[in-house]
Motif scaffolding. Structure first.
Motif, PDB file in Angstrom:
ATOM      1  N   THR A  84     -55.053 104.957 -30.885  1.00  0.00           N
ATOM      2  CA  THR A  84     -53.591 104.902 -30.999  1.00  0.00           C
ATOM      3  C   THR A  84     -53.073 103.486 -31.224  1.00  0.00           C
ATOM      4  O   THR A  84     -51.870 103.299 -31.413  1.00  0.00           O
ATOM      5  N   LEU A  86     -53.246 101.250 -28.873  1.00  0.00           N
ATOM      6  CA  LEU A  86     -52.776 100.749 -27.584  1.00  0.00           C
ATOM      7  C   LEU A  86     -53.431  99.426 -27.231  1.00  0.00           C
ATOM      8  O   LEU A  86     -52.753  98.493 -26.768  1.00  0.00           O
ATOM      9  N   ALA A 109     -48.383 104.756 -21.647  1.00  0.00           N
ATOM     10  CA  ALA A 109     -49.410 105.362 -22.483  1.00  0.00           C
ATOM     11  C   ALA A 109     -50.376 106.223 -21.689  1.00  0.00           C
ATOM     12  O   ALA A 109     -50.952 107.178 -22.234  1.00  0.00           O
TER      13      ALA A 109
END
Length: 213
Positions: A84, A86, A109
């Motif tokens: 993602t 992150l 998250a």
């Protein structure tokens, strides 16, 4: 820890970059090496109890902990790397000196409920949490436990989950238990946390100190 000391000698430590340690980044190798070094220093460990990402550290260290029983409390693990972005966003925030935003981003998250985030932010521990922000990218790295790592686990493994945790957390533990062929126990507790007395009772049962089923 206080509850477990009723029956066991308990040794714990501050993970690298946290607590009483100097702030700064860590790595998976550092995390695994630090755990093994603590056990070597003590001399042995009948059990290694790891919670959340600490459980992932214990599992990754399993090839070096063959004489210990691993007790993993709601381990934060996944089979594949996060895709993602992150980790990159966290690193960018940390590099920009915005540690508080990095911590909030990590909580969001990973599904930490807003009310619990607010409790943490307004607590006395919040500055210490922010101080450890540089370790967050390693939290993502250490969570990846692939099939090769699973195949290297020789120590007995038990998983414990809270009956107050959502499916997102308990399902992660259930999948890991399936991959390991390990027993999983559900105990009374709240969001991502088992009641201390229930944990003590289950650990005693796992290690043969009680007749609890």
């Amino acid at each position: 820890m206080d509850v477990l000391t009723r029956d066991f000698e308990v040794v714990t430590y501050d993970r690298r970059g946290r607590g009483r340690n100097a702030p700064g980044a860590s790595s998976v190798d550092h995390e695994v090496g630090d755990l093994a070094a603590v056990i070597d220093h003590v001399g042995c460990a009948a059990a290694v109890v790891g919670f959340s990402s600490g459980a992932a550290v214990a599992l990754r260290a399993a090839p070096r902990l063959q004489h210990s029983t691993l007790i993993l409390l709601e381990p934060a693990t996944d089979e594949t790397r996060d895709d993602t972005g992150l980790r990159e966003r966290l690193t960018a925030a940390i590099d920009a000196g915005d540690d508080e935003s990095a911590v909030r981003m990590f909580y969001e998250a990973t599904g930490v409920p807003d009310d619990i985030v607010q409790q943490i932010v307004t607590s006395e521990s919040w500055p210490a949490v922010v101080r450890g922000a540089a370790t967050l990218p390693t939290e993502i790295d250490v969570a990846v436990v692939d099939d090769t790592m699973i195949s290297q686990v020789r120590a007995p493994v038990h998983l414990i989950v809270s009956d107050g945790s959502p499916d997102e957390i308990t399902g992660m533990s259930a999948r890991l238990a399936e991959r390991l062929g390990a027993p999983s126990w559900s105990e009374p507790g709240g969001w991502h946390g088992v009641e201390p007395d229930a944990l003590r009772s289950r650990v005693l049962a796992i290690l043969g100190g009680s007749t609890r089923p």
